[in-house]
Every structure is written in C-alpha cells, then in structure tokens.
Design a protein around this motif. Structure first.
Motif, PDB file in Angstrom:
ATOM      1  N   TYR A 224      17.886-104.163 -52.015  1.00  0.00           N
ATOM      2  CA  TYR A 224      17.556-105.385 -50.811  1.00  0.00           C
ATOM      3  C   TYR A 224      18.783-106.155 -50.391  1.00  0.00           C
ATOM      4  O   TYR A 224      20.552-106.208 -51.102  1.00  0.00           O
ATOM      5  CB  TYR A 224      16.743-106.468 -51.528  1.00  0.00           C
ATOM      6  CG  TYR A 224      15.609-106.465 -51.807  1.00  0.00           C
ATOM      7  CD1 TYR A 224      14.479-107.025 -51.595  1.00  0.00           C
ATOM      8  CD2 TYR A 224      15.096-105.380 -52.903  1.00  0.00           C
ATOM      9  CE1 TYR A 224      13.295-106.283 -51.574  1.00  0.00           C
ATOM     10  CE2 TYR A 224      14.082-104.503 -52.901  1.00  0.00           C
ATOM     11  CZ  TYR A 224      12.811-105.474 -52.732  1.00  0.00           C
ATOM     12  OH  TYR A 224      11.574-104.928 -52.645  1.00  0.00           O
TER      13      TYR A 224
ATOM     14  N   PRO B 125      22.100-108.754 -50.208  1.00  0.00           N
ATOM     15  CA  PRO B 125      22.305-109.636 -51.747  1.00  0.00           C
ATOM     16  C   PRO B 125      21.829-111.220 -50.467  1.00  0.00           C
ATOM     17  O   PRO B 125      21.804-111.336 -49.384  1.00  0.00           O
ATOM     18  CB  PRO B 125      23.594-109.429 -51.392  1.00  0.00           C
ATOM     19  CG  PRO B 125      23.707-108.171 -51.603  1.00  0.00           C
ATOM     20  CD  PRO B 125      22.670-107.748 -49.649  1.00  0.00           C
TER      21      PRO B 125
ATOM     22  N   ILE C 106      16.998-104.154 -47.327  1.00  0.00           N
ATOM     23  CA  ILE C 106      17.456-103.237 -46.507  1.00  0.00           C
ATOM     24  C   ILE C 106      17.265-102.584 -45.641  1.00  0.00           C
ATOM     25  O   ILE C 106      15.794-101.536 -46.385  1.00  0.00           O
ATOM     26  CB  ILE C 106      18.744-102.836 -46.693  1.00  0.00           C
ATOM     27  CG1 ILE C 106      19.573-104.091 -47.448  1.00  0.00           C
ATOM     28  CG2 ILE C 106      19.642-102.537 -45.818  1.00  0.00           C
ATOM     29  CD1 ILE C 106      20.931-103.315 -48.586  1.00  0.00           C
TER      30      ILE C 106
ATOM     31  N   PRO D 153      30.005 -98.030 -47.018  1.00  0.00           N
ATOM     32  CA  PRO D 153      29.975 -98.813 -47.419  1.00  0.00           C
ATOM     33  C   PRO D 153      28.878-100.063 -46.387  1.00  0.00           C
ATOM     34  O   PRO D 153      29.145 -99.647 -45.037  1.00  0.00           O
ATOM     35  CB  PRO D 153      31.025-100.089 -47.589  1.00  0.00           C
ATOM     36  CG  PRO D 153      32.078 -98.547 -47.245  1.00  0.00           C
ATOM     37  CD  PRO D 153      31.933 -98.076 -46.965  1.00  0.00           C
ATOM     38  N   LEU D 154      28.010-100.325 -47.123  1.00  0.00           N
ATOM     39  CA  LEU D 154      27.437-101.504 -45.961  1.00  0.00           C
ATOM     40  C   LEU D 154      27.627-103.286 -46.121  1.00  0.00           C
ATOM     41  O   LEU D 154      27.874-103.425 -47.908  1.00  0.00           O
ATOM     42  CB  LEU D 154      25.793-101.920 -46.380  1.00  0.00           C
ATOM     43  CG  LEU D 154      24.826-100.531 -46.025  1.00  0.00           C
ATOM     44  CD1 LEU D 154      23.310-101.728 -45.767  1.00  0.00           C
ATOM     45  CD2 LEU D 154      25.241-101.197 -43.982  1.00  0.00           C
ATOM     46  N   SER D 155      28.073-103.836 -44.724  1.00  0.00           N
ATOM     47  CA  SER D 155      28.698-104.509 -45.502  1.00  0.00           C
ATOM     48  C   SER D 155      28.234-106.074 -44.742  1.00  0.00           C
ATOM     49  O   SER D 155      27.128-105.645 -43.456  1.00  0.00           O
ATOM     50  CB  SER D 155      30.085-105.932 -44.665  1.00  0.00           C
ATOM     51  OG  SER D 155      30.864-104.403 -45.035  1.00  0.00           O
ATOM     52  N   ILE D 156      27.864-107.462 -45.295  1.00  0.00           N
ATOM     53  CA  ILE D 156      26.427-107.883 -45.119  1.00  0.00           C
ATOM     54  C   ILE D 156      26.684-109.403 -45.091  1.00  0.00           C
ATOM     55  O   ILE D 156      27.163-109.669 -45.640  1.00  0.00           O
ATOM     56  CB  ILE D 156      25.354-108.362 -46.142  1.00  0.00           C
ATOM     57  CG1 ILE D 156      24.115-106.739 -46.305  1.00  0.00           C
ATOM     58  CG2 ILE D 156      24.028-109.037 -46.264  1.00  0.00           C
ATOM     59  CD1 ILE D 156      24.460-106.086 -47.557  1.00  0.00           C
TER      60      ILE D 156
END
Lengths: 246, 936
Positions: free
Chosen positions: B83, B85, B108, B123-126
């Motif tokens: 999900y 954040p 996500i 890595p996924l950055s949100i």
C-alpha cells in the motif's frame, strides 16, 4: 466482490501468520568496499583519491563477511556467522557479540576493540531515526527506509526495515525501528549489510554465550575510545578503519 | 529517546507517564473498500525532520492508539505492505484525546509493485502522488534511448508515433531534471537522450501550463514524466604536465592525461629527458593503467594454494610489462609514451594498451676485480666505455567476461617488439700473480652488436563454480613465443707483456657472429577444489607444458686482410625440447583463523636435445634427461588474537638445468674467460623451511614483522673454475649438494610520540655456505652478510617534516681448506630529508643521501654525499601550477658505485654518472596541488 473476500481471507490469514513472525534468525552478508572508504580519507589529496577510485573502484566487489542475528520480540544477538573458506583462507572469528534486551531495555556488547576486550554495558540508546517514503524489497520482504547519523564515526546510516516483521532488532549497533532491519547501508555504500535469508523458528539456546572477560564500559566510554582513535589516526595520516570496524 | 513497547501484543501501547502535557492519539486504518488493515505499522514522526518518536501496530479492527504521548504536532505515518504509505498531520490543541478517524490507504498499482519492487528489486519512492523508481534497475542495451527505457517500465506504453501513455493517460510533457526539454513535445526528449544518462524516472500529475501562468489551480492535471540525469561526478578528466630546463644541457618534459566515466578509462602518458629517468613513476603507472594497474587472478599456472602470490612490476626493458622507475648509472636520453584504454562493467572488463620507450645510454666505467685460486691470483683493472640503444614497442590486451554467476573467462595477450644496438670498447690490464711472480697482460676489446627481438605471451583462463558450495574447477591454456635475431662483431687484442716470443705475446681475435633463436611454449593447467566438509578442502592440480628452444649461431673469423671464414668449432646449432608435467594434490583445513595445507606433487621433466656445429652437421652430443621429483608441501598459517599472525611452511622446488649450462662446447665470447657446458647436469633441488610472525597493533600505531628461513640445496649448479698458466679461466658447471643458507628479516616500527614521531628499525641477515670448485678442488665459501637500518620520522606539524635514516651493511666471506684471503666489505648509508612549508604556498625541501663504500681487505674506499635541494611555490588561485628550482647533487659527487664479493671473486666498480645540475621546472596539475610534505 469475490476478489475482495479472497483478499480479506488472505489478509486475515497473513495476520495469523504474522503472529509467529517475531522469532528467528537472519543471515546477513556484510560487504566492505575499501576503495570507497580509502578515497574518503580527508588527509589524501584529490589526486590520491582519484587514483584509489580509478585503480580499485570499478573492480571492487567488496570484502564479504557473514553475520547472523538471532531475534525475538524481546531480545537479539548479533555476531559473526559461519565463515566458509572457499577462497583458501579462513580468518579468525572476531569477539563481536552484541546482545540487546528490549524488554529490560538493556544492551550488553562483547567487543574486542583496538587490542582490548570490552563489555559495553548500558541501557538501550536507540538512534534517532528519520522515516522516509521509500519502499523496496529485501530478502523477500517489503522494507521501508529510515536514516540516521552516526555522530561518532561521522557516517550516514540508511536502514531498510521489514514492515511485516514487528521486531525492533537490527544488525551492528542499530535497532529501534517498527520492523526488523534487513538492510543497512553505511555512508552511501561504503559498507552494506544485507539479509540473505530470514528464517522464523522457535529459538532455544541461541542466546547462550560462553563467559567472556573484558573491561566494563558504558556506551559513552565506548564512543569516546572510537572518537579519540579516529581523531588521532587522521592526525597521524593513517586509515583508522584498518584497526576499527567501519 | 524512543520508548517502545511490546510489539507482538495485538493491540496498543502504553506510555506510562501521565500529565497535562500528554495526549492520546487514536484512529483506524482501512483500505479503499473500508476493510480494516490489521497489523499495519503506525508511526508518530516529528513534522520538522520526520524523526521517529513512537510506533505501534493496528489491531484486528485496524484501530490504533498512542496513549500519553507528548503534546506537540506530529506527522502520523502508516505503512502496510503493497500500500502507498500514508501521512497525516496531527496538531493536538487542548483536547485530551484526538481521533483522526478512519484513514484510507491506497494500494500500489499491482504492476508497479510486481515489476518494480519484486522483479527489478528497485526501490519505489513515494512523494505525495508521485511515484519514482530507479531507471538503472531496468536493463536496456547500450546506445538505447529513453524511449527504449520507457518501454520497459511498468504502466508505460509507447505508441507507434512515439507518443507516451502512462497509466492509461497521454503524457503531455517530459522534463529533464525538472526543466522543460525543447518545448512541449515529449518525444523530443525521449528519442534524443541516451538511456544510460538517466538515473531516475518520475511520473506525476503536474499542473497545466495555464495553471502555472495564471497561478489559479484549474484542477486539471497533466501526466508529466521527469527524467533525472545521473550525477556527473562519475565523469571526469585530469592530467598534469611538467617541463624543466637545466644547466649542463639537461631538459625534461613529462605529462599525462586521463579521462573517465563510470565504464571507460582512457589515458595517455609521455616523457622525454636526458636526466636518466627511463621509466614512469609508480603513481604515474597507476594512473596510466587505472583499474588494470594490479591484476589479480591472472596466474595461469595453478599449484599448491596457500603459496603467497606476488604482484611483480617491471623495472627494465627486458620484461613484458610497462617499465617503472629506473634511474640508472651513466648518461641516458629517454623517450617514451603510450595510451591505455579500460572498459569496466560488472560483466565485462576489457583493457588494452600500447607503450613505446627508447633509451640511449652512455657508460664510462672503471672496475677492478680480483679472482683467487689456490696458487694464483688474477688482478684486473678494466676501463670500459659503452654506448647502447634500445627501443621497445609493447602491446597488451586483456578481456574478462563474467558469463554468469558460475563461469568466468579471462583472455590475456601481451606482445613486445624490440630493437637494440650497442658498441663497447674496453681496455683490460690484467696481472696474474703466481707465487710472487707477475705475469702482466693487456687486452683491448671492441665489441658491437645489433639485434631485434619479438616476444608474445598469451593465456586463457576459465573458472567454473559448481552449484555445490566450495566446489570449483579452473582450466588454463597458454602459448608463448619469442625470437631474437642478432649480429655481433667481436674484436680483441691480447698482449702478454712478458712473453719471450712475438708469437706468444700477441693474440688477436676478430669475429662476426649471427645469432637466431626461437622459443616456443604451449602449456595448460587444471585445478579442482572439492569441499570434503565445512572445514576440509581437497585441492588438485595438473600442469603440462611443452617448450622448444632453437638456436643457430654462425661465427666467422675475419683475417687481417678482411677474408671471412666460418669458424666451425665456435658455431653452433641446437634444438631442445622440454616437456614438463606436474600432478599434485593437497588437503586444506580452514577454520577460525587456522589454515593448514598438506600436499604432495609428482613433477616430471624430459629434456631432449642435440648440439651441432651447423644445422645439417653431425650431432656432437645428445641430451635425454628424464627426471622425476616428488614435491611435498606443508603450509601452516595462524591468525591469532589482536592482529597477530604466525606462519610456517616447507617447500621443495626442482629446476631444470639451463641450456647454456648443458652445451658441451666452449664459448669464447670473452677470450680470457671461457665457458664450457656439461651435458650430464641434473636438475637442482632446493628445500626451504620458513617461519614468521607478524603483528599489527592499530591502537598503538605499532607493527612488527619477522621471517626466518633455511634453504638446503641438492645438485646445485656450481661452476668449476680452472685457470691455466696464461691466466685464462675456464668454467664448467657441476652438480654439488650441500650448499645451505639461513636468511632472516625483522622489522619493527613504533611511535616515539604518536602522530609526531615514529622510529622504524629493520634488520636482515644471510648466512650462506656455498660450494666452491677451483681447479677441481672442492671447498666451501662462507658468506655472512647483514644490514641494519633505522629511520626516524618527525612530523610535528603541517609545516615541517623531517626524516633521518642510517643503514649499515656488511659482507664477510671466508673459505674452507683453501688459503684464500677473507673478504670484508662495508656498504653504509646515511640520509636525511626535510620538507618545510614557509607559508604562502612556498616550500623548501632537501634530500641528502650519503653513501660510504669500503673494502677493508683491499683498502678500497669511496664516499659519496649526494644532496638535492629544491624550492617551490604553488601559484594561481586554485593552486594548479607549481614553479620549482632544484639543485641536483650540490657537492658534484654522483658516481655509480658497485662492490661485490662472491665465491672467489671480488669487484669494485665506478661508473661516471650524471652529476650536478640546476633545473627550473614548471608543473601544471588539473586537479590542483596539495602540500605533500608528509611521507608515510
């Protein structure tokens, strides 16, 4: 609707599974990139730093060491793992046993440092973590990013903690996050400690340590020994990390 | 400080402190369908820097509560696997409890999660509604554009016309590092930028241009892609150049330039001087070769493991590698230059370089030697002048491919083409002393040579790791070829000054020689490791090699009238084959710092050959030597507590005799010193026992090294020297057993005052008994030699450093049985170096090297104080330039001195060498100059 029902089922199932995800052993691979560490030494000229980077940088696959972390909700023990001598040499196992008790908020670390044996015994001092909005996968677990600064060694620390392993243990002297730390990155990749395997099981005698002797010191005294040595080494134009864990 | 709570409990946390400054924060986490997110992580952060204050987990109903937390603004953050954040601000006012209500977490997108997080492990950055990921995690072929990269990214579609759709919506804009790229056409950027220039790809909903201009948010959002370029620090270039002019017509210029990025390193280097510097410095070598300066794992001849591996660097023209250093005696003019290219990626490493060097060298030397026999002593005083020229072209290629995690292939090729010529004139005055009678003799030598040679060394190494941990296999193949084509003239005139007849008194030689030789070698090695358990490893190896040596030497005599006639007795043709096989096996134990290897190998040589006066002539001698040796190996290495290491080893080696030593033909290249080979020679065998202890004490900046070894020789090749009535010496190699030596080395370094002053003390000794064979009488030489040296460094500040050192060396020889006089030779050296920073980037440095050579027995003595002084200043704002004035050899004393004592032979040699000059030089260094006054 059926999909949601299924999802719910999975979620509740995983919630039940998570009950047991609080006890086990993590195998880490600790990799030291000496070319990076050496090219950071402040007393070297720009020319000398470039020389180190160009000569060693591109082929530096890092010096690898195995580490293990035994954890429960209430305690953890971090130490050097079983070494395998495929490369034709087996090094001596260091005296480096870090025990944390989260229930009694107490930490006892057995460390051989600069030729002396110490027992660093103190209450738990968790670092001040900053939580960032990045997620990635480590050893099959989705981890969230947290950063802190080691003011003694002047290093930036990046930790990736598993969102679904509710244990605050971690490798080296780092802990205190809402999930188990599965990856630790010291100073932008100088040293990486990455979990290769996470095994959940009931632990029995994993926390038993043989009796070790050493001078009892506090966290503050330990930090002072390190800070003094680094300062002195830099002044004497020596790489402090030849004799000190990075 | 963070106080945290028992986590496994299904619900909630208690923070046992009660007061008005405390507040309770509660809420609930649900997904987009309103279902509770049980076990979601909930954190309280400080808004100013996201510091973690407290954390907990949601219960089965998705509810969470933080009781009794400090009353202050928080950032409440919730996270749940797969999900996005979630963050909400919580600002407690006066209320006792705040309920943030049900917070909805969005999943996500499945493809983003599966492809980016799970498959690419990126890595996924949100950031709010922006999701970005690392472009480097997606593999595209070299030369690919951003468009090719985007095709690979989840949720992206590229239409036939190049327009882009992200998550189903058309992308209106592509920005590069946040800036518009060539107007608004998104295709321009994606089609024109190389994929490997991109670090990150960000996809977000941007405001429309209209909204930006008017400042009024019209609520419309445009899909925007931002491309973040890679950091530029991985790209760079540096270089430096130094030029100097000096008195005595001396000049030098040298320079190098390097350019590199993440994968490529290109460098060029060049030097020209008449100041005796033939090779580049070690630092320059390292910059020139870059990632290939040290090559590990290129050893293709596998053997017992646990043997120390050495990296060797070439310091002369004879070797295949790029020459380093080399300040030689005499006077020389040197030119060299080359280029190097390295390509390094994780999977592929390629390196190539070309290097040319040439050197023209003039040598004027005088030497005096003494050779003792039982009843005779030969004294000789020589004056030699020599001019030599050599030029070398070197090429090397190396390719390493990591085929997959289990297989690696390395290919190495080196080639060298050399040209050289030399002329030598010598005047030799010799006295033969026989029971107080002197037989003086005068010899004039005039030699010339011209030669060309080519050599090439090639090898391939393949390594395979098996799926079973610790099991591995390596195979190598090698092909080496060398040839040499040379012509030489040799003229000498010998006058026996007290001969009674004219015929006896003069001997003249005038010879022309043509030499052509080839050496071809084909070899292969195999290596296999099998783990027997976690601590025992079984290692086996096999080496095989076939080598052919061929030589054709045509020698002709030239009469005084100029007529040329082939001299059959000194001409020769040979063809030799050496077959070598070795099969060995060892067991290694490795655990917790204890490493023990015990092994045995069988080594077999077959050396066949024949010697003829010419290619088609009758065979003079046939050699067929078969030799089998058992080679045991023991190695023990212990890593003790606190960086102390103890090691012990036993090694045996067997070496085949050299072809020159086997030839049963007299070699009269030097008419006063004849050689004849011995076709019955056996391989020589050496047994070596070695032990050592090293200590490194980081806390006290102290180190200690020691090493002791004992060597015993069986069938050592010893030259039997016999002298005839005219004083001509004939040598013939023989096998003698019993030579032995004890060798030791100690080093100790410790601070007198930490960071300010360090004292290093080193000592070594060598005590040897060597067989000596004079006029067929066997005896022994006992040679004891030793050096003791110490160096004191004084580095009190950044402004001044001072180094002082002294070394005392002694060689002492005595002889058994024979009445040869004992010899004592001293080589002492004292030195001092000072670097001083005056401030304002102005420096002074000097280097004093004071050598004393003494032969007590023969009353020879030479002292040589060499002092170099320089003053230099960094100029310019960035301190990239340096102006330096140097006085070399202030006392004008430089000489090449060499003294030696070996067996029945003592020599003392002086060579005229480049002496005092004053040089003004300028250096430009693109990276700026530092103040390198401390030398560790």
């Amino acid at each position: 609707m059926r999909k949601i029902a299924l999802l719910l089922l999975i979620l509740s199932f995983s919630a039940i599974c998570q009950e047991v995800k609080t006890e086990g052993i993590v195998q880490y691979e600790r990799t030291t990139f000496w070319a990076n560490i050496m090219s950071r030494l402040t007393y070297l000229s720009a020319e000398e730093r470039d020389r180190i980077k160009l000569t060693w940088g591109s082929s530096d696959e890092g010096w690898k060491q195995k580490m293990t972390l035994a954890f429960t909700e209430n305690q953890s023990l971090y130490q050097q793992g079983e070494d395998n001598a495929e490369q034709g040499w087996s090094g001596r196992k260091e005296t480096f046993f870090l025990t944390k008790n989260f229930a009694s908020e107490h930490s006892t670390d057995y460390i051989d440092l600069l030729g002396k044996s110490y027992i660093v015994d103190d209450t738990l001092h968790a670092p001040t973590w900053k939580i960032l909005n990045q997620i990635k996968e480590v050893a099959g677990y989705i981890c969230m990013k947290a950063v802190t600064v080691d003011t003694v060694k002047n290093q930036t620390i990046t930790a990736w903690f598993a969102q679904d392993i509710p244990v605050q243990a971690g490798p080296e002297r780092f802990f205190g996050l809402p999930g188990l730390i599965l990856e630790l990155d010291v100073n932008d990749g100088d040293v990486t400690i990455i979990a290769s395997k996470v095994e959940f099981k009931k632990l029995t005698n994993e926390f038993n340590l043989k009796k070790m002797k050493g001078k009892k010191i506090s966290d503050a005294e330990y930090n002072k020994i390190i800070a003094d040595f680094i300062k002195e080494s830099i002044k004497g134009e020596r790489n402090p990390f030849w004799g000190l864990r990075y | 400080m963070l106080k945290s709570i028992s986590l496994g409990a299904l619900l909630l946390f208690s923070f046992v402190a009660i007061g008005q400054n405390r507040v309770q924060i509660q809420g609930k986490l649900v997904d987009t369908s309103g279902n509770p997110l049980s076990q979601a992580t909930v954190m309280l952060l400080l808004p100013k820097d996201s510091s973690l204050v407290n954390f907990g987990r949601a219960n089965e109903q998705g509810a969470f509560v933080f009781k009794n937390v400090k009353r202050q603004p928080y950032l409440l953050k919730a996270s749940y696997v797969s999900y996005v954040p979630l963050q909400v601000d919580v600002n407690p006012a006066q209320e006792e409890s705040i309920n943030v209500g049900a917070l909805t977490m969005k999943p996500i997108s499945k493809e983003l999660f599966e492809v980016v997080v799970r498959t690419a492990k990126a890595p996924l950055s949100i950031r709010g509604d922006t999701i970005e990921y690392n472009a480097g995690s997606f593999k595209v072929p070299p030369g690919a554009t951003v468009e090719d990269l985007l095709r690979k990214l989840p949720g992206m579609e590229i239409e036939a016309d190049g327009s882009i759709r992200a998550q189903g919506q058309t992308v209106k804009k592509v920005t590069v590092d946040g800036r518009s790229f060539f107007g608004s056409d998104p295709k321009l950027a994606t089609k024109n930028i190389a994929a490997d220039a991109i670090q990150k790809v960000q996809v977000f909903n941007g405001k429309t241009e209209a909204a930006k201009v008017t400042g009024i948010d019209d609520g419309k959002k445009e899909k925007t892609i931002n491309l973040e370029l890679k950091e530029s620090h991985k790209k760079g270039g540096f270089g430096k150049i130094t030029a100097g002019i000096a008195t005595e017509g001396r000049n030098e210029v040298k320079g190098n330039y390097n350019k590199f990025d993440a994968k490529n390193q290109v460098s060029v280097i060049g030097l020209a001087n008449n100041t005796n510097q033939s090779g580049m410095s070690f630092d320059d070598y390292q910059d020139f070769r870059g990632s290939q300066a040290f090559s590990w794992g290129d050893e293709a001849d596998f053997g017992f493991s646990g043997n120390n591996r050495y990296i060797t660097f070439d310091d002369g023209d004879d070797q295949m590698g790029v020459p380093i250093g080399g300040r030689r005696d005499g006077f020389s003019k040197n030119y060299s230059g080359g280029a190097n290219y390295n390509y390094d990626t994780k999977k592929t490493k390629f390196s190539s370089n070309y290097y040319f060097n040439q050197s023209e060298r003039l040598i004027d030397k005088i030497s005096s030697t003494q050779r003792f026999f039982q009843d005779k002593t030969q004294n000789s005083a020589d004056t030699t002048n020599q001019r030599s020229f050599s030029a070398n072209h070197r090429m090397s290629l190396r390719y390493e491919k990591t085929i997959d995690t289990l297989n690696t292939l390395i290919l190495i090729g080196n080639g060298k083409l050399s040209f050289g010529n030399a002329t030598q004139n010598s005047q030799i005055f010799q006295q033969l002393l026989v029971q107080n009678n002197l037989f003086p003799r005068n010899t004039k030598l005039m030699n010339g040579s011209n030669q060309q040679s080519f050599s090439s060394q090639n090898s391939a190494i393949f390594r395979h790791k098996f799926a079973k941990k610790g099991r591995s296999f390596s195979a190598s193949a090698g092909y080496n070829y060398a040839n040499s084509d040379g012509a030489a003239t040799q003229k000498s005139l010998n006058q026996f000054l007290n001969a009674t007849t004219l015929r006896d008194s003069i001997q003249a030689i005038d010879q022309l020689t043509n030499n052509f030789s080839t050496k071809t070698q084909v070899k292969s090695s195999l290596f296999f490791v099998e783990p027997l358990s976690k601590v025992f490893y079984w290692e086996s190896f096999f080496n095989t090699s076939f080598q052919n040596n061929r030589l054709n030497r045509d020698l002709s005599d030239r009469s005084t009238a100029g007529a040329i006639a082939r001299n059959d007795s000194l001409s020769r043709y040979y063809d030799n084959n050496l077959t070598y096989n070795r099969l060995g096996s060892s067991v290694r134990y490795s655990k917790d710092g204890v490493n023990v290897t015990v092994g045995l190998a069988a080594q077999h040589f077959n050396l066949t050959g024949d010697f003829r006066r010419a290619a088609g002539a009758t065979n003079l001698a046939t050699i067929d030597l078969n030799y089998l040796a058992w080679i045991p190996k023991i190695g023990i290495d212990l890593e003790l507590k606190n960086n102390r290491y103890l090691f012990f080893s036993y090694d045996k080696s067997a070496q085949e005799p050299s072809i020159r030593d086997l030839q049963p033909i007299v070699d009269n290249s030097n008419p006063l010193f004849l050689r004849v080979g011995n076709p019955n020679l056996l391989p020589s065998v050496n047994h070596s026992l070695s032990t050592g202890f090293n200590l490194f004490d980081a806390a006290n900046f102290m180190n200690f090294y020691s090493n002791l070894s004992y060597n015993y020789n069986v069938n050592q090749v010893v030259y039997n020297q016999s002298i005839n009535a005219n004083g001509v010496v004939l040598t013939k190699p023989m096998n003698i057993s019993g030579g032995e030596s004890y060798v030791g080395y100690f080093g100790f370094g410790f601070p007198l005052k930490k960071t300010v002053s360090t004292l290093n003390i080193n000592a070594d000794f060598n005590s040897a008994k060597n067989p000596l064979f004079l006029n067929d009488v066997l005896s022994n030489t006992h040679t004891n030699s030793g050096n003791i040296s110490s160096r004191l460094s004084f580095t009190p500040s950044d402004r001044i450093t001072l180094y002082v050192n002294a070394q005392f060396g002694l060689i002492h020889s005595t002889y058994d049985k024979s009445a040869l006089p004992e010899q004592t030779i001293y080589n002492n050296q004292y030195g001092s170096e000072l670097n001083f920073n005056f401030g304002k980037n102005t420096f002074l440095s000097y280097n004093l090297d004071y050598k004393v050579y003494k032969n007590k027995t023969r009353g020879l003595y030479q002292e040589m104080p060499i002092l170099n002084v320089s003053v230099f200043k960094y100029v310019g704002k960035a301190q990239k330039s340096e102006i330096r004035l140097t006085v070399y050899d202030v006392f004008k004393k430089n000489l090449g001195v060499n003294q030696n004592a070996f067996q029945n032979f003592v020599s003392f040699e002086k060579t005229q060498t480049l002496s005092q000059y004053v040089m003004l030089s300028y250096t430009y260094n693109m990276r700026g100059l530092s103040s390198p006054i401390r030398k560790n």
